[in-house]
Design a protein around this motif. Sequence first.
Motif, PDB file in Angstrom:
ATOM      1  N   UNK A   1       0.842  -1.209   0.000  1.00 21.28           N
ATOM      2  CA  UNK A   1       0.000   0.000   0.000  1.00 21.28           C
ATOM      3  C   UNK A   1       0.871   1.251   0.000  1.00 21.28           C
ATOM      4  N   UNK A   2       0.491   2.277  -0.786  1.00 21.03           N
ATOM      5  CA  UNK A   2       1.234   3.540  -0.726  1.00 21.03           C
ATOM      6  C   UNK A   2       0.956   4.240   0.607  1.00 21.03           C
ATOM      7  N   UNK A   3       2.025   4.591   1.323  1.00 23.55           N
ATOM      8  CA  UNK A   3       1.849   5.242   2.623  1.00 23.55           C
ATOM      9  C   UNK A   3       2.357   6.682   2.631  1.00 23.55           C
ATOM     10  N   UNK A   4       3.091   7.079   1.584  1.00 30.89           N
ATOM     11  CA  UNK A   4       3.594   8.459   1.536  1.00 30.89           C
ATOM     12  C   UNK A   4       3.858   8.850   0.097  1.00 30.89           C
ATOM     13  N   UNK A   5       3.489  10.061  -0.284  1.00 29.79           N
ATOM     14  CA  UNK A   5       3.786  10.579  -1.614  1.00 29.79           C
ATOM     15  C   UNK A   5       4.544  11.881  -1.481  1.00 29.79           C
ATOM     16  N   UNK A   6       5.596  12.026  -2.269  1.00 29.84           N
ATOM     17  CA  UNK A   6       6.409  13.240  -2.283  1.00 29.84           C
ATOM     18  C   UNK A   6       6.614  13.630  -3.739  1.00 29.84           C
ATOM     19  N   UNK A   7       6.466  14.917  -4.051  1.00 33.54           N
ATOM     20  CA  UNK A   7       6.606  15.387  -5.427  1.00 33.54           C
ATOM     21  C   UNK A   7       7.780  16.354  -5.498  1.00 33.54           C
ATOM     22  N   UNK A   8       8.647  16.144  -6.497  1.00 34.62           N
ATOM     23  CA  UNK A   8       9.774  17.048  -6.728  1.00 34.62           C
ATOM     24  C   UNK A   8      11.080  16.515  -6.176  1.00 34.62           C
ATOM     25  N   UNK A   9      12.162  17.090  -6.696  1.00 36.09           N
ATOM     26  CA  UNK A   9      13.501  16.714  -6.234  1.00 36.09           C
ATOM     27  C   UNK A   9      13.701  17.237  -4.814  1.00 36.09           C
ATOM     28  N   UNK A  10      14.557  16.552  -4.062  1.00 38.25           N
ATOM     29  CA  UNK A  10      14.843  16.979  -2.691  1.00 38.25           C
ATOM     30  C   UNK A  10      16.237  16.518  -2.310  1.00 38.25           C
ATOM     31  N   UNK A  11      16.756  17.134  -1.258  1.00 35.37           N
ATOM     32  CA  UNK A  11      18.072  16.760  -0.745  1.00 35.37           C
ATOM     33  C   UNK A  11      17.992  15.394  -0.061  1.00 35.37           C
ATOM     34  N   UNK A  12      19.124  14.710   0.003  1.00 36.81           N
ATOM     35  CA  UNK A  12      19.156  13.378   0.595  1.00 36.81           C
ATOM     36  C   UNK A  12      18.664  13.401   2.051  1.00 36.81           C
TER      37      UNK A  12
END
Length: 112
Positions: A88-99
């Motif tokens: 199941x998807x539990x988190x969505x993040x959009x876009x580049x980000x730092x490590x």
Amino acid sequence: MVRAAGVPEVTDADFEAEVLAAGLPVLVEFTADWCGPCRQLAPVLSAVAAEEAGRIKVVQIDVDSNPVTQSRYGVLSMPTLLVFRRGEPVRQMVGARAKRKLLQEIDEALAA
């Protein structure tokens, strides 16, 4: 597709086996050749995949050649990162980000 070193590619055909049925939580990057931020994210994904190998599986999927999976999860922007746990998807993040930020978001998703 913008390939992150050490990060396998999944497809519509093997998404269920590689992501939904995986024993570990999975971080999926929805990516495309034409996506500039995806290129920025590639070394970050490679580092996370190497450092977190026993804790989370990291894969990429090309949206242009795998529209079924893109559509199923309503992915409209690249890169979109989805964390799956037990299929199941539990988190969505959009876009580049730092490590550091990505690792923090993964920790939050796995702790939830």
